[in-house]
Design an enzyme around this catalytic site. Structure first.
Site, mmCIF file in Angstrom:
data_model
loop_
_atom_site.group_PDB
_atom_site.id
_atom_site.type_symbol
_atom_site.label_atom_id
_atom_site.label_comp_id
_atom_site.label_asym_id
_atom_site.label_seq_id
_atom_site.Cartn_x
_atom_site.Cartn_y
_atom_site.Cartn_z
ATOM 1 N N VAL A 73 4.575 -7.380 14.741
ATOM 2 C CA VAL A 73 3.166 -7.235 15.143
ATOM 3 C C VAL A 73 2.244 -6.897 13.975
ATOM 4 O O VAL A 73 1.018 -6.975 14.107
ATOM 5 C CB VAL A 73 2.965 -6.205 16.290
ATOM 6 C CG1 VAL A 73 3.750 -6.596 17.529
ATOM 7 C CG2 VAL A 73 3.299 -4.788 15.848
ATOM 8 N N TYR A 97 -0.423 8.940 14.571
ATOM 9 C CA TYR A 97 0.045 8.409 15.851
ATOM 10 C C TYR A 97 -0.952 8.766 16.965
ATOM 11 O O TYR A 97 -1.354 7.897 17.750
ATOM 12 C CB TYR A 97 1.437 8.984 16.166
ATOM 13 C CG TYR A 97 2.016 8.527 17.482
ATOM 14 C CD1 TYR A 97 2.738 7.335 17.563
ATOM 15 C CD2 TYR A 97 1.847 9.268 18.651
ATOM 16 C CE1 TYR A 97 3.274 6.914 18.773
ATOM 17 C CE2 TYR A 97 2.373 8.855 19.860
ATOM 18 C CZ TYR A 97 3.090 7.668 19.913
ATOM 19 O OH TYR A 97 3.617 7.252 21.114
HETATM 20 P P1 NAD Z 1 11.327 2.948 20.286
HETATM 21 O O1 NAD Z 1 11.281 3.376 18.860
HETATM 22 O O2 NAD Z 1 12.563 3.243 21.079
HETATM 23 O O3 NAD Z 1 11.027 1.380 20.411
HETATM 24 C C1 NAD Z 1 9.945 0.792 19.733
HETATM 25 C C2 NAD Z 1 10.056 -0.714 19.789
HETATM 26 O O4 NAD Z 1 8.969 -1.263 19.034
HETATM 27 C C3 NAD Z 1 11.338 -1.238 19.161
HETATM 28 O O5 NAD Z 1 11.770 -2.371 19.886
HETATM 29 C C4 NAD Z 1 10.887 -1.668 17.771
HETATM 30 O O6 NAD Z 1 11.695 -2.667 17.199
HETATM 31 C C5 NAD Z 1 9.502 -2.201 18.117
HETATM 32 N N1 NAD Z 1 8.651 -2.335 16.933
HETATM 33 C C6 NAD Z 1 8.307 -1.393 16.017
HETATM 34 N N2 NAD Z 1 7.564 -1.959 15.039
HETATM 35 C C7 NAD Z 1 7.427 -3.277 15.361
HETATM 36 C C8 NAD Z 1 6.779 -4.387 14.752
HETATM 37 N N3 NAD Z 1 6.134 -4.277 13.586
HETATM 38 N N4 NAD Z 1 6.828 -5.578 15.375
HETATM 39 C C9 NAD Z 1 7.492 -5.723 16.533
HETATM 40 N N5 NAD Z 1 8.152 -4.734 17.146
HETATM 41 C C10 NAD Z 1 8.119 -3.522 16.568
HETATM 42 O O7 NAD Z 1 10.041 3.604 20.962
HETATM 43 P P2 NAD Z 1 9.671 3.783 22.502
HETATM 44 O O8 NAD Z 1 9.770 5.205 22.834
HETATM 45 O O9 NAD Z 1 10.370 2.800 23.346
HETATM 46 O O10 NAD Z 1 8.115 3.442 22.432
HETATM 47 C C11 NAD Z 1 7.555 2.247 22.945
HETATM 48 C C12 NAD Z 1 6.060 2.421 23.075
HETATM 49 O O11 NAD Z 1 5.780 3.487 23.973
HETATM 50 C C13 NAD Z 1 5.355 2.772 21.763
HETATM 51 O O12 NAD Z 1 4.107 2.142 21.707
HETATM 52 C C14 NAD Z 1 5.184 4.267 21.868
HETATM 53 O O13 NAD Z 1 4.122 4.737 21.091
HETATM 54 C C15 NAD Z 1 4.903 4.404 23.355
HETATM 55 N N6 NAD Z 1 5.157 5.740 23.866
HETATM 56 C C16 NAD Z 1 6.409 6.275 23.804
HETATM 57 C C17 NAD Z 1 6.593 7.550 24.284
HETATM 58 C C18 NAD Z 1 7.928 8.222 24.243
HETATM 59 O O14 NAD Z 1 7.975 9.437 24.471
HETATM 60 N N7 NAD Z 1 9.011 7.530 23.987
HETATM 61 C C19 NAD Z 1 5.540 8.276 24.846
HETATM 62 C C20 NAD Z 1 4.278 7.687 24.886
HETATM 63 C C21 NAD Z 1 4.099 6.409 24.402
#
Ligand code: NAD
Length: 266
Positions: free
Chosen positions: A65, A156
């Site tokens: 992305v 973040y």
């Molecule tokens: P994670 O680290 O387990 O997964 C993140 C995913 O994003 C992975 O598949 C990774 O390969 C992908 N990614 C990262 N950089 C990328 C890039 N440049 N191009 C394409 N893909 C890319 O994290 P998660 O917890 O599953 O988080 C997913 C989303 O949810 C994020 O946007 C995160 O900010 C949001 N979020 C997570 C939480 C939490 O507590 N886990 C809470 C609020 C929001």
């Protein structure tokens, strides 16, 4: 689960693990054909195989992305394989855990480039496709940290607040195209992004203040995801939905509303 998304095609970014993987599986089990996208093909193939083994249909596209050209080819690839995109789950994201004094320009660019710039251009390009068809649902990933701050995750937090504004702006511009744009704001969920922090003493302390004293489980987001992805949300747009097991009440609002010790003694 009801097949409320039969005939729909969903693109989920960052679907190789964590929430993205859960979202892809949930949408597939509700009947959608799913295109899973992320940087590495191998883990995506495993997610697609798992979906197929449950009777669903999933395709894989590689996507970084942070690279606008990669976004274009991934969207073309998704449309080529699945025919169109009805639902976008704009989920790819990351954080760099550093205090403000230690954040480098590279850290800043990586987090903003992925969470905000990346999400913007994915939505822009999928939005153009949906506008042509006059139909679509976009679900951006915000966070509990859109509204609250914690040490070590400043950039973040900034990106997630911006995602909520981006959601409203896109909702306004695309309302006439019948595209609903909303954001899902989870609490602290049990995924890779949190693994290190919540093993630390600071993380354990915060977790102790959550009403459930535990991280949220990814499946707790399923019902809101399905609401935002389905016709149930046809009249809802531009909103950020916090779904956090009440974590904010315990970890942030409770602490803030507690009187300081001096005042308490009066
Ligand atoms: P994670 O680290 O387990 O997964 C993140 C995913 O994003 C992975 O598949 C990774 O390969 C992908 N990614 C990262 N950089 C990328 C890039 N440049 N191009 C394409 N893909 C890319 O994290 P998660 O917890 O599953 O988080 C997913 C989303 O949810 C994020 O946007 C995160 O900010 C949001 N979020 C997570 C939480 C939490 O507590 N886990 C809470 C609020 C929001």
């Amino acid at each position: 689960m009801t097949q409320q998304l039969n005939g729909k095609v969903a693109l989920v970014t960052g679907a190789s693990q964590g929430l993205g993987k859960q979202f892809a599986e949930t949408l597939a089990s509700a009947g959608a054909t799913v295109v899973v996208a992320s940087r590495r093909r191998e883990p995506l193939e495993a997610v697609a195989t798992e979906i197929a083994s449950q009777g669903g249909t999933a395709y894989v596209v590689e996507l970084d992305v942070t690279d606008v050209e990669s976004i274009g080819s991934a969207i073309d690839g998704a449309i080529e394989q699945a025919g169109r995109i009805d639902i976008l789950v704009n989920n790819a994201g990351l954080t760099v855990n550093r205090l403000i004094r230690d954040v480098t320009p590279e850290d800043f660019d990586l987090v903003v480039g992925t969470n905000l710039r990346g999400a913007f251009f994915v939505a822009q390009q999928v939005g153009a496709h949906m506008s042509e068809r006059g139909d679509g649902k976009i679900i951006n990933l915000s966070s509990i940290l859109a509204d609250f701050v914690m040490p070590g995750v400043s950039v973040y937090c900034m990106t997630k607040t911006a995602i909520s504004q981006m959601t409203s702006a896109m909702a306004l511009e695309w309302a006439r195209k019948n595209i609903q744009v909303n954001a899902l704001a989870p609490g602290f969920v049990d995924t890779e992004i949190n693994a290190e922090f919540f093993d630390s003493p600071a993380g354990q302390q915060i977790m102790g203040r959550f009403p459930g004293q535990a991280l949220q489980q990814p499946e707790s987001l399923d019902s809101t995801l399905l609401f935002l992805a389905s016709a149930a949300s046809d009249h809802t747009t531009g909103r950020t939905f916090r779904v956090d097991d009440g974590q904010a009440l315990g970890a942030f609002q409770g602490a803030r509303s507690r009187p300081p010790p001096d005042e308490a003694r009066k």
